[in-house]
Design a protein around this motif. Structure first.
Motif, PDB file in Angstrom:
ATOM      1  N   UNK A 162     -18.418   9.296  -0.445  1.00  0.00           N
ATOM      2  CA  UNK A 162     -17.984   9.452  -1.714  1.00  0.00           C
ATOM      3  C   UNK A 162     -17.824   9.329  -2.506  1.00  0.00           C
ATOM      4  N   UNK A 163     -18.467   9.138  -3.595  1.00  0.00           N
ATOM      5  CA  UNK A 163     -17.937   8.508  -5.125  1.00  0.00           C
ATOM      6  C   UNK A 163     -17.257   9.844  -5.558  1.00  0.00           C
ATOM      7  N   UNK A 164     -15.865   9.319  -6.213  1.00  0.00           N
ATOM      8  CA  UNK A 164     -15.254  10.254  -7.264  1.00  0.00           C
ATOM      9  C   UNK A 164     -15.024   8.905  -8.764  1.00  0.00           C
ATOM     10  N   UNK A 165     -15.374   9.914  -9.381  1.00  0.00           N
ATOM     11  CA  UNK A 165     -14.930   9.482 -10.686  1.00  0.00           C
ATOM     12  C   UNK A 165     -14.445  10.014 -12.271  1.00  0.00           C
ATOM     13  N   UNK A 166     -13.632   9.939 -12.829  1.00  0.00           N
ATOM     14  CA  UNK A 166     -13.250  10.660 -13.801  1.00  0.00           C
ATOM     15  C   UNK A 166     -13.587   9.920 -14.821  1.00  0.00           C
ATOM     16  N   UNK A 167     -14.379  10.838 -16.185  1.00  0.00           N
ATOM     17  CA  UNK A 167     -14.965  10.183 -17.282  1.00  0.00           C
ATOM     18  C   UNK A 167     -13.754   9.858 -18.101  1.00  0.00           C
ATOM     19  N   UNK A 168     -14.138   8.653 -19.017  1.00  0.00           N
ATOM     20  CA  UNK A 168     -13.552   8.520 -19.836  1.00  0.00           C
ATOM     21  C   UNK A 168     -13.159   9.408 -21.007  1.00  0.00           C
ATOM     22  N   UNK A 184     -12.271   5.314 -11.068  1.00  0.00           N
ATOM     23  CA  UNK A 184     -13.521   5.501  -9.826  1.00  0.00           C
ATOM     24  C   UNK A 184     -12.769   5.779  -8.311  1.00  0.00           C
ATOM     25  N   UNK A 185     -13.218   5.963  -7.743  1.00  0.00           N
ATOM     26  CA  UNK A 185     -12.716   5.866  -6.015  1.00  0.00           C
ATOM     27  C   UNK A 185     -14.190   6.094  -4.824  1.00  0.00           C
ATOM     28  N   UNK A 186     -13.982   5.447  -3.907  1.00  0.00           N
ATOM     29  CA  UNK A 186     -15.069   5.658  -3.160  1.00  0.00           C
ATOM     30  C   UNK A 186     -14.662   5.096  -1.962  1.00  0.00           C
ATOM     31  N   UNK A 187     -15.068   6.368  -0.969  1.00  0.00           N
ATOM     32  CA  UNK A 187     -14.319   6.718  -0.321  1.00  0.00           C
ATOM     33  C   UNK A 187     -15.832   6.214   1.528  1.00  0.00           C
ATOM     34  N   UNK A 188     -15.338   5.600   2.663  1.00  0.00           N
ATOM     35  CA  UNK A 188     -16.619   5.948   4.014  1.00  0.00           C
ATOM     36  C   UNK A 188     -15.489   6.747   4.671  1.00  0.00           C
ATOM     37  N   UNK A 189     -16.051   8.286   5.224  1.00  0.00           N
ATOM     38  CA  UNK A 189     -15.111   9.366   6.058  1.00  0.00           C
ATOM     39  C   UNK A 189     -16.542   8.624   7.890  1.00  0.00           C
ATOM     40  N   UNK A 190     -15.736   8.477   9.117  1.00  0.00           N
ATOM     41  CA  UNK A 190     -16.313   8.481  10.169  1.00  0.00           C
ATOM     42  C   UNK A 190     -15.498   9.684  10.989  1.00  0.00           C
ATOM     43  N   UNK A 191     -16.434  10.078  11.395  1.00  0.00           N
ATOM     44  CA  UNK A 191     -16.371  11.733  12.375  1.00  0.00           C
ATOM     45  C   UNK A 191     -16.569  11.136  13.442  1.00  0.00           C
ATOM     46  N   UNK A 192     -16.172  11.573  15.025  1.00  0.00           N
ATOM     47  CA  UNK A 192     -17.482  10.860  16.597  1.00  0.00           C
ATOM     48  C   UNK A 192     -18.469  12.369  16.090  1.00  0.00           C
ATOM     49  N   UNK A 193     -19.440  12.337  16.658  1.00  0.00           N
ATOM     50  CA  UNK A 193     -20.136  13.945  16.697  1.00  0.00           C
ATOM     51  C   UNK A 193     -20.935  13.125  18.096  1.00  0.00           C
ATOM     52  N   UNK A 194     -20.093  13.004  19.409  1.00  0.00           N
ATOM     53  CA  UNK A 194     -20.724  12.836  21.261  1.00  0.00           C
ATOM     54  C   UNK A 194     -20.717  10.914  20.657  1.00  0.00           C
ATOM     55  N   UNK A 195     -22.236  10.567  20.789  1.00  0.00           N
ATOM     56  CA  UNK A 195     -22.283   9.110  20.819  1.00  0.00           C
ATOM     57  C   UNK A 195     -22.238   9.042  20.050  1.00  0.00           C
TER      58      UNK A 195
END
Length: 154
Positions: free
Chosen positions: A114-120, A96-107
């Motif tokens: 994103x949650x990514x899981x590889x089933x067992x 299981x991996x979890x990501x928090x990505x930030x991208x500027x959008x003006x002000x």
């Protein structure tokens, strides 16, 4: 691979959003999966944390390792171990991996979770898709709403 992505524009600059999402102690303010996050060791990539929360009526603990840490841009972790009521949780995901990505959008800032899981196994993957993905997606959506509220109060 099961991938769930949720995104929202928040009306705050990237630096303000990063100050909230990158601080383990602030997770309960916005991240609905977490009632408490304790840093066990380290800083940045390699940091070890334990996230405490609820999964249904049960107390959940997730040991995490920070795998990516790019200030004002990206925070990602992988699950090392999961426990329910203090006992090892059933192993539905091989990873299981979890990501928090930030991208500027003006002000403002676009925040992508994103949650990514590889089933067992194939069977466990089917169970995850049928029963787990909707709950995870709802948590992610509520987390983005709460993050926006936290930043609006700041």
């Amino acid at each position: 691979m099961i991938e769930i992505v949720r995104e929202r524009r928040v009306e705050a600059p990237v630096s303000s959003v990063w100050a909230v999402v990158s601080e383990a102690g602030r997770a309960p303010e916005w991240f609905t999966f977490a009632e408490r996050v304790e840093v066990r060791s380290g800083d940045g990539v390699g940091q070890l944390r334990t996230q405490h929360g609820r999964w249904g009526s049960r107390h959940a603990e997730v040991d995490q390792e920070i795998t990516q840490f790019e200030p004002n841009r990206l925070l990602a972790w992988r699950h090392l171990a999961e426990r329910l009521d203090g006992k090892p949780a059933p192993k539905f995901a091989a990873s299981t991996e979890f990501r928090i990505e930030l991208e500027p959008a003006g002000e403002a800032t676009t925040v992508r979770l994103t949650s990514r899981q590889e089933p067992a196994s194939a069977v466990k993957g089917l169970v995850m898709k049928l029963f787990g993905t909707k709950d995870v997606a709802r948590h992610m959506e509520r987390s983005l709403v709460q993050l926006n509220q936290v930043l609006a109060r700041a």
